[in-house]
Design an enzyme around this catalytic site. Structure first.
Site, short mmCIF file in Angstrom:
data_model
loop_
_atom_site.label_atom_id
_atom_site.label_comp_id
_atom_site.label_asym_id
_atom_site.label_seq_id
_atom_site.Cartn_x
_atom_site.Cartn_y
_atom_site.Cartn_z
CB THR A 28 -0.93 0.02 1.24
OG1 THR A 28 -1.64 -1.21 1.32
CG2 THR A 28 -1.91 1.18 1.16
CG ASN A 76 2.06 1.37 9.64
OD1 ASN A 76 1.27 2.07 9.02
ND2 ASN A 76 3.27 1.07 9.16
CG HIS A 122 5.77 1.41 0.93
ND1 HIS A 122 5.17 0.60 1.87
CD2 HIS A 122 5.89 0.66 -0.20
CE1 HIS A 122 4.97 -0.60 1.33
NE2 HIS A 122 5.39 -0.58 0.09
CG HIS A 123 0.20 2.18 4.90
ND1 HIS A 123 0.37 2.51 6.22
CD2 HIS A 123 -1.13 2.33 4.65
CE1 HIS A 123 -0.80 2.83 6.76
NE2 HIS A 123 -1.72 2.74 5.82
CB ALA A 124 6.53 -0.22 4.95
#
Length: 462
Positions: A26, A314, A138-140
């Site tokens: 994602t 996150n 990047h969602h990371a």
């Protein structure tokens, strides 16, 4: 002579590894509109001097060791490789409609446009003629709260260029605060929490396995994340939401938002498939919930501290939010949404989803964990998120920002919605699989009209 300090590689968190799996890869897109033409040199200078390029996540490469485990490795930042000028000659289908041209570019980026791993996992697309910048992250690297907090740290108030924007923070209420309750009330609250938690957590597990929404004209499914996308924007006034909120006892802006989603989807489904849905048919949404003790946007410097209660990264859980196809009075949608959300607030469902994901990553590995998350998305109808942005107008590199909009790369659902509030307005990006929902502009209008109808009903009732 002092020896150089060697920084060892840092392993990714379980949530970070999850967002690197093929099913869950994602990218967050944050688009900023500007009042004046963008000065590239000013933007580069602002970024070079910002906290962003000093943050370990934004100046690290993604590497894998011999066992295949992912790590962050510090590197030097080359700003020029992260600033991408969009060829606007290839984006002329929208004519003079700036919003459509920007949204079409974002839609193209949302499908099969990965970030290169030979540089840190972020970049900025600049559309000079459209006076727009699109941050791709990047969602990371972190969740919406982390990334929005980082972005705003590089901004300044329009009315005071030396001041950073006011961050909307707060503390999460503790269920153990039994003010005004005797022991019976506290006991009843605990029993409700346990009962609702058991019911909702069981539903969460079943959604991971086989239970899914009944098929409608807006249903997604396995593999749909690869389908072409369209993007439309729904615009709301926060003041209109507050008028509706006051008309429903103890309601919140989130209650109003979900009531708008319920009413708007009912109207849209009536238009697309009249007389085919049963009254009360369920459409389940997936909502992302911030699990930090401190709510709202945070100071990025504090989030980087090792003992912080609002750590970077996150830190969110999932809630399953059912909405229903109803032909009822406008305010009734808000009242029903409030009852459902109030029950969710009394549960540990969001914490359960976070812990079960963490446990699955540890015991079963990232492939199984990502598959479970993927199944939840396949078995539900839409995803929704809401981030509170700055109340006042802000600038970046001295250029006033006219809008802040957020969405993510495509998911297996045919419909995802992400709302950000800014300076008295709220704009919701609606990302759809265009072969399933060919008219997202009409869907956006359904949401906008639903709020106006609720406002009229609220004014009439008062």
């Amino acid at each position: 002579m002092a020896s150089p300090v060697i920084v060892s590689d840092e392993p990714l968190t379980p949530a970070g590894r999850l967002f690197l799996q093929p099913e869950m890869k994602t990218i967050i897109h944050c688009s900023l509109g500007f009042k004046y033409r963008i000065d590239i040199d000013e933007i580069k200078s602002t970024i070079k001097n910002s906290l962003m390029v000093k943050h370990p996540r934004f100046c690290s490469l993604l590497v894998r060791d011999k066992n295949g485990f992912e790590h962050w490795r510090r590197t030097e930042i080359d700003i020029d490789r992260h600033i991408i000028l969009v060829d606007e000659n290839s984006t002329t289908d929208g004519g003079d409609d700036v919003d459509k041209i920007v949204n079409d570019h974002i839609a193209d980026l949302s499908v099969s446009s990965p970030l290169s791993c030979d540089k840190p996992l972020w970049e900025i697309h600049i559309m000079m003629e459209k006076k727009c910048a699109i941050f791709r992250i990047h969602h990371a690297l972190g969740d919406g709260i982390s990334l929005m907090s980082m972005l705003l740290a590089s901004c300044r108030k329009a009315e005071d260029p030396s001041a950073v924007p006011t961050l909307m923070t707060g503390s999460r209420r503790d269920w153990r605060e039994g003010k005004g309750k005797d022991w019976r009330g506290v006991l009843m609250g605990v029993l409700k929490m346990v009962l609702f938690s058991l019911v909702f957590c069981l539903e969460f597990i079943l959604r991971c396995l086989w239970v899914r929404d009944r098929k409608t004209v807006i249903s997604g499914g396995d593999g749909m994340e690869l389908w072409p996308r369209k993007v439309a924007t729904a615009r709301f006034l926060i003041e209109d939401m507050k008028v509706v909120k006051k008309a429903v006892a103890n309601a919140t802006i989130n209650d109003v938002l979900f009531g708008v989603i319920s009413a708007g989807l009912s109207t849209y489904l009536d238009h697309r498939s009249p007389n085919t849905l049963k009254e009360g048919q369920q459409l389940t949404g997936v909502a992302m919930v911030n699990l930090r003790k401190q709510t709202g946007l945070q100071d990025p410097a504090k989030m980087m501290e090792s003992n912080s209660t609002c750590r970077w990264g996150n830190k969110f859980g999932m809630l399953l939010l059912p909405t229903y196809y109803h032909k009822v009075e406008p305010l009734e949608h808000v009242k029903r949404a409030k009852v459902m959300i109030d029950r969710k607030k009394q549960t540990l469902e969001a914490h359960f989803s976070y812990q079960i994901g963490d446990l699955a990553m540890s015991l079963l590995g990232p492939k199984v964990a990502s598959l479970l998350n993927y199944r939840i998305l396949c078995n539900t109808t839409f995803t929704i998120s809401n981030v509170v942005g700055p109340k006042e107008e802000i600038t970046i590199a001295g250029n006033p920002i006219t809008f802040i909009r957020v969405n993510t790369s495509s998911l297996p659902q045919a419909l995802t919605m992400h709302m950000v509030s800014y300076a008295g307005r709220a704009e919701m990006q609606i990302l759809v699989a265009k072969d399933i929902i060919p008219d997202p502009e009409f869907l956006a209008k359904c949401f906008q009209d639903s709020l106006l109808e609720m406002k009229e009903a609220a004014v009439a009732s008062s």
